[in-house]
Enzyme design. Structure first.
Site, mmCIF file in Angstrom:
data_model
loop_
_atom_site.group_PDB
_atom_site.id
_atom_site.type_symbol
_atom_site.label_atom_id
_atom_site.label_comp_id
_atom_site.label_asym_id
_atom_site.label_seq_id
_atom_site.Cartn_x
_atom_site.Cartn_y
_atom_site.Cartn_z
ATOM 1 N N GLU A 6 -1.901 -9.549 -2.060
ATOM 2 C CA GLU A 6 -0.653 -10.097 -2.584
ATOM 3 C C GLU A 6 -0.811 -11.572 -2.963
ATOM 4 O O GLU A 6 -0.362 -12.016 -4.017
ATOM 5 C CB GLU A 6 0.475 -9.949 -1.557
ATOM 6 C CG GLU A 6 0.757 -8.518 -1.145
ATOM 7 C CD GLU A 6 -0.045 -8.072 0.072
ATOM 8 O OE1 GLU A 6 -1.277 -8.329 0.157
ATOM 9 O OE2 GLU A 6 0.560 -7.452 0.963
ATOM 10 N N CYS A 41 1.785 -13.630 3.515
ATOM 11 C CA CYS A 41 2.089 -13.229 2.140
ATOM 12 C C CYS A 41 3.593 -13.262 1.887
ATOM 13 O O CYS A 41 4.045 -13.709 0.827
ATOM 14 C CB CYS A 41 1.527 -11.838 1.850
ATOM 15 S SG CYS A 41 -0.268 -11.833 1.693
ATOM 16 N N ASN A 43 -7.690 -7.499 -1.626
ATOM 17 C CA ASN A 43 -8.065 -8.309 -0.475
ATOM 18 C C ASN A 43 -9.543 -8.658 -0.563
ATOM 19 O O ASN A 43 -10.357 -7.894 -1.080
ATOM 20 C CB ASN A 43 -7.706 -7.628 0.849
ATOM 21 C CG ASN A 43 -8.304 -6.256 1.032
ATOM 22 O OD1 ASN A 43 -8.370 -5.451 0.105
ATOM 23 N ND2 ASN A 43 -8.731 -5.965 2.256
ATOM 24 N N ILE A 44 -9.852 -9.859 -0.085
ATOM 25 C CA ILE A 44 -11.216 -10.373 -0.132
ATOM 26 C C ILE A 44 -11.524 -10.923 1.264
ATOM 27 O O ILE A 44 -10.924 -11.919 1.682
ATOM 28 C CB ILE A 44 -11.353 -11.478 -1.191
ATOM 29 C CG1 ILE A 44 -10.897 -10.958 -2.566
ATOM 30 C CG2 ILE A 44 -12.787 -12.004 -1.232
ATOM 31 C CD1 ILE A 44 -10.655 -12.041 -3.589
ATOM 32 N N GLU A 45 -12.418 -10.260 1.977
ATOM 33 C CA GLU A 45 -12.729 -10.662 3.344
ATOM 34 C C GLU A 45 -13.931 -11.590 3.398
ATOM 35 O O GLU A 45 -14.724 -11.666 2.463
ATOM 36 C CB GLU A 45 -12.994 -9.423 4.202
ATOM 37 C CG GLU A 45 -11.779 -8.543 4.364
ATOM 38 C CD GLU A 45 -12.041 -7.312 5.200
ATOM 39 O OE1 GLU A 45 -11.060 -6.633 5.534
ATOM 40 O OE2 GLU A 45 -13.212 -7.001 5.519
ATOM 41 N N CYS A 49 -5.457 -12.049 1.230
ATOM 42 C CA CYS A 49 -4.786 -10.772 1.006
ATOM 43 C C CYS A 49 -4.609 -10.496 -0.482
ATOM 44 O O CYS A 49 -4.600 -11.408 -1.311
ATOM 45 C CB CYS A 49 -3.418 -10.777 1.676
ATOM 46 S SG CYS A 49 -3.465 -10.964 3.461
ATOM 47 N N CYS A 85 1.734 -8.957 4.789
ATOM 48 C CA CYS A 85 1.699 -9.660 6.071
ATOM 49 C C CYS A 85 2.687 -10.832 6.046
ATOM 50 O O CYS A 85 3.243 -11.178 4.999
ATOM 51 C CB CYS A 85 0.283 -10.141 6.378
ATOM 52 S SG CYS A 85 -0.236 -11.584 5.422
#
Length: 138
Positions: A56, A95, A43-45, A54, A92
């Site tokens: 995935e 995804c 994940n990359i925020e 996300c 989620c």
């Protein structure tokens, strides 16, 4: 075919690259292509949240960008940074929808706490009555 445990180990390693300075919830994913290649994601925020991605989808986008369109399995896991994993992290809804676009409903999704504690469900179980290409293309 690759064992689920090996795919989970790859997802655990991918989790280490997560960029989660806001939620501190690091997720790793490993997507197994039918040709045997594995595409990883984390994940990359982003501070404005909306552009975040996300694990995935990161793995899926990497695969698709390299021309891969057929997949055999997905391993995913996640937990709060600095804590012990106590639960299964399912993909989620966004995804699940993206995976539905490229993966069959029978594709196993391996949710893991660690290498030995796994919960396996099919994509169809995670996204019943999904909306996909067949709905638009007839």
């Amino acid at each position: 075919m690759m064992e689920y445990k090996e795919l989970v180990q790859i997802a655990i390693a991918a989790r280490e690259n997560a960029y989660a300075p806001y939620s501190h919830f690091k997720v790793g994913a490993a997507l197994l292509a039918k040709d045997g290649r594995v595409f990883t994601g984390c994940n990359i925020e982003c501070a404005s949240y909306s552009p975040s991605n996300c694990a995935e989808r990161t793995a899926l986008f990497k695969a698709v960008s390299e021309g891969v369109r057929e997949f055999s399995a997905l391993a995913v896991l996640g937990w709060k940074e600095g804590e012990k994993c106590t639960g299964f992290a399912a993909p989620c809804g966004v995804c699940r929808q993206m995976l539905y676009e490229f993966c069959g409903t029978d594709m196993p999704v391996i949710m893991a706490k660690n290498e030995d504690e796994l919960k396996v469900m099919t994509l169809g179980e995670l996204l019943p009555e999904g909306f996909g290409p067949a709905n638009l293309l007839g």
